[in-house]
Design a protein around this motif. Structure first.
Motif, PDB file in Angstrom:
ATOM      1  N   GLY A 182       0.793  -1.220   0.000  1.00  0.00           N
ATOM      2  CA  GLY A 182       0.000   0.000   0.000  1.00  0.00           C
ATOM      3  C   GLY A 182       0.826   1.271   0.000  1.00  0.00           C
ATOM      4  O   GLY A 182       0.289   2.368  -0.148  1.00  0.00           O
ATOM      5  N   MET A 183       2.128   1.147   0.177  1.00  0.00           N
ATOM      6  CA  MET A 183       3.003   2.323   0.165  1.00  0.00           C
ATOM      7  C   MET A 183       3.378   2.675  -1.268  1.00  0.00           C
ATOM      8  O   MET A 183       3.404   1.819  -2.155  1.00  0.00           O
ATOM      9  N   SER A 184       3.709   3.946  -1.472  1.00  0.00           N
ATOM     10  CA  SER A 184       4.189   4.379  -2.783  1.00  0.00           C
ATOM     11  C   SER A 184       5.621   3.897  -2.986  1.00  0.00           C
ATOM     12  O   SER A 184       6.315   3.524  -2.031  1.00  0.00           O
ATOM     13  N   ASP A 185       6.049   3.936  -4.251  1.00  0.00           N
ATOM     14  CA  ASP A 185       7.425   3.525  -4.545  1.00  0.00           C
ATOM     15  C   ASP A 185       8.427   4.407  -3.799  1.00  0.00           C
ATOM     16  O   ASP A 185       9.431   3.914  -3.257  1.00  0.00           O
ATOM     17  N   ASP A 186       8.181   5.719  -3.764  1.00  0.00           N
ATOM     18  CA  ASP A 186       9.104   6.633  -3.074  1.00  0.00           C
ATOM     19  C   ASP A 186       9.171   6.339  -1.579  1.00  0.00           C
ATOM     20  O   ASP A 186      10.247   6.443  -0.967  1.00  0.00           O
ATOM     21  N   GLN A 187       8.034   5.988  -0.997  1.00  0.00           N
ATOM     22  CA  GLN A 187       8.038   5.653   0.430  1.00  0.00           C
ATOM     23  C   GLN A 187       8.865   4.394   0.692  1.00  0.00           C
ATOM     24  O   GLN A 187       9.623   4.329   1.665  1.00  0.00           O
ATOM     25  N   VAL A 188       8.732   3.410  -0.171  1.00  0.00           N
ATOM     26  CA  VAL A 188       9.526   2.182  -0.026  1.00  0.00           C
ATOM     27  C   VAL A 188      11.005   2.501  -0.144  1.00  0.00           C
ATOM     28  O   VAL A 188      11.827   2.061   0.673  1.00  0.00           O
ATOM     29  N   LEU A 189      11.373   3.281  -1.152  1.00  0.00           N
ATOM     30  CA  LEU A 189      12.787   3.604  -1.366  1.00  0.00           C
ATOM     31  C   LEU A 189      13.349   4.426  -0.212  1.00  0.00           C
ATOM     32  O   LEU A 189      14.517   4.265   0.166  1.00  0.00           O
ATOM     33  N   THR A 190      12.527   5.285   0.379  1.00  0.00           N
ATOM     34  CA  THR A 190      12.983   6.083   1.522  1.00  0.00           C
ATOM     35  C   THR A 190      13.192   5.207   2.746  1.00  0.00           C
ATOM     36  O   THR A 190      14.218   5.313   3.440  1.00  0.00           O
ATOM     37  N   LEU A 191      12.241   4.338   3.027  1.00  0.00           N
ATOM     38  CA  LEU A 191      12.352   3.455   4.198  1.00  0.00           C
ATOM     39  C   LEU A 191      13.488   2.448   4.047  1.00  0.00           C
ATOM     40  O   LEU A 191      14.029   1.966   5.041  1.00  0.00           O
ATOM     41  N   GLN A 192      13.853   2.137   2.820  1.00  0.00           N
ATOM     42  CA  GLN A 192      14.949   1.203   2.568  1.00  0.00           C
ATOM     43  C   GLN A 192      16.286   1.930   2.389  1.00  0.00           C
ATOM     44  O   GLN A 192      17.296   1.313   2.035  1.00  0.00           O
ATOM     45  N   ASN A 193      16.292   3.247   2.645  1.00  0.00           N
ATOM     46  CA  ASN A 193      17.522   4.062   2.561  1.00  0.00           C
ATOM     47  C   ASN A 193      18.133   4.069   1.169  1.00  0.00           C
ATOM     48  O   ASN A 193      19.356   4.223   1.019  1.00  0.00           O
ATOM     49  N   VAL A 194      17.297   3.936   0.172  1.00  0.00           N
ATOM     50  CA  VAL A 194      17.761   4.079  -1.208  1.00  0.00           C
ATOM     51  C   VAL A 194      17.760   5.556  -1.594  1.00  0.00           C
ATOM     52  O   VAL A 194      18.635   6.023  -2.331  1.00  0.00           O
ATOM     53  N   ILE A 195      16.776   6.296  -1.087  1.00  0.00           N
ATOM     54  CA  ILE A 195      16.729   7.747  -1.280  1.00  0.00           C
ATOM     55  C   ILE A 195      16.499   8.416   0.069  1.00  0.00           C
ATOM     56  O   ILE A 195      16.023   7.792   1.020  1.00  0.00           O
ATOM     57  N   LYS A 196      16.888   9.675   0.138  1.00  0.00           N
ATOM     58  CA  LYS A 196      16.664  10.469   1.345  1.00  0.00           C
ATOM     59  C   LYS A 196      16.394  11.901   0.892  1.00  0.00           C
ATOM     60  O   LYS A 196      17.210  12.492   0.177  1.00  0.00           O
ATOM     61  N   ASN A 197      15.245  12.437   1.297  1.00  0.00           N
ATOM     62  CA  ASN A 197      14.834  13.788   0.891  1.00  0.00           C
ATOM     63  C   ASN A 197      14.849  13.943  -0.634  1.00  0.00           C
ATOM     64  O   ASN A 197      15.251  14.980  -1.167  1.00  0.00           O
TER      65      ASN A 197
END
Length: 265
Positions: A182-197
């Motif tokens: 149910g999370m967006s792709d950006d939320q997944v990438l942020t929580l997995q430390n692939v992206i930040k801000n």
């Protein structure tokens, strides 16, 4: 301590956590061993009164009381100060001294020689030798103490040649676990430390860019096969390397190519 001495004499060598020193004519040089033992988990013991040159023969120390004072003085030159536990004992009528050094907690390392500074005065134990720490080894301790995570720092440039297929496969795999459903792709990438801000982290950049070396040329692997057992030896044709390769690309690509290199050689 008698057992320790007997083991050293039997093995004819020092150990990772034991250093022997002659001390018949005064206090020997010990600061590098003091620091290297302080910088390893198990600490170590400096044993004064054995002669490596004479087949690890018991030679005794010049003056146990003064030697202990000198060792303590050397410890005061450390940053942070580490006080060894000093003991005097006798074997076959000769007096020996031990200095037991506890390893400091990871957050307090590296221990270094104040006069030389952290870069030139930090040592690490390699086998039975004391070696200068590399700049990277020193950085690891400093980063840990400051709570830094190099892999999670953001990269100032945007994605270069983003591998969208690999990234989408990663996102789908994470979402399939159920926790991120149910999370967006950006939320997944942020929580997995692939992206930040909104910016890629160094870890994300190294995994999902097709050629991260365009931004970080030093983050590659150098693999070499030498003819003998050490660098510098040559074969009958004066070749210094039997195989020599710089391995680049994303981390998954470098991993696969490195394994291929090892299997090939």
């Amino acid at each position: 301590m008698r057992v320790l001495v007997e083991n050293i004499q039997k093995q004819k060598t020092e150990l990772r956590n034991v250093e022997i020193k002659e001390a018949g004519g005064g206090c020997p040089k010990i600061y590098d061993t003091l620091y290297s033992f302080s910088n390893q988990d198990e600490g170590g013991v400096i044993l004064f009164g054995l002669s490596e040159k004479e087949g690890h023969k018991i030679t005794g120390v010049y003056d146990p009381a003064d030697l202990q004072v000198q060792v303590n003085n050397r410890s005061l030159e450390m940053e942070p100060v580490v006080h060894p536990l000093l003991n005097v004992f006798s074997i076959d009528g000769k007096q020996l001294v031990t200095a037991e050094i506890n390893g400091l907690p990871y957050a307090d390392r590296p221990v270094f020689h104040k006069a030389k500074g952290i870069q030139k005065g930090s040592y690490i134990r390699i086998g039975d030798a004391d070696e200068h720490m590399t700049s990277y080894e020193i950085y690891k301790y400093q980063a840990y103490r400051q709570g830094l995570r190099e892999d999670q720092r953001t990269v100032e440039s945007d994605w270069i040649m983003l591998d969208t297929v690999r990234m989408q496969t990663f996102i789908n795999t994470v979402k399939a676990s159920g926790r991120f459903e149910g999370m967006s792709d950006d939320q997944v990438l942020t929580l997995q430390n692939v992206i930040k801000n909104g910016k890629p982290t160094l870890a994300g950049f190294m995994v999902f860019s097709k050629f991260p070396q365009s931004e970080f040329p030093g983050l590659a692997i150098t693999a070499a096969v030498v003819p003998g057992e050490s660098t510098g030896e040559t074969d009958s044709n004066d070749a210094r390397f039997l195989d020599n390769r710089r391995i680049e690309g994303s981390i998954p690509e470098m991993l696969e190519e490195s394994i291929n290199f090892l299997e090939r050689n």
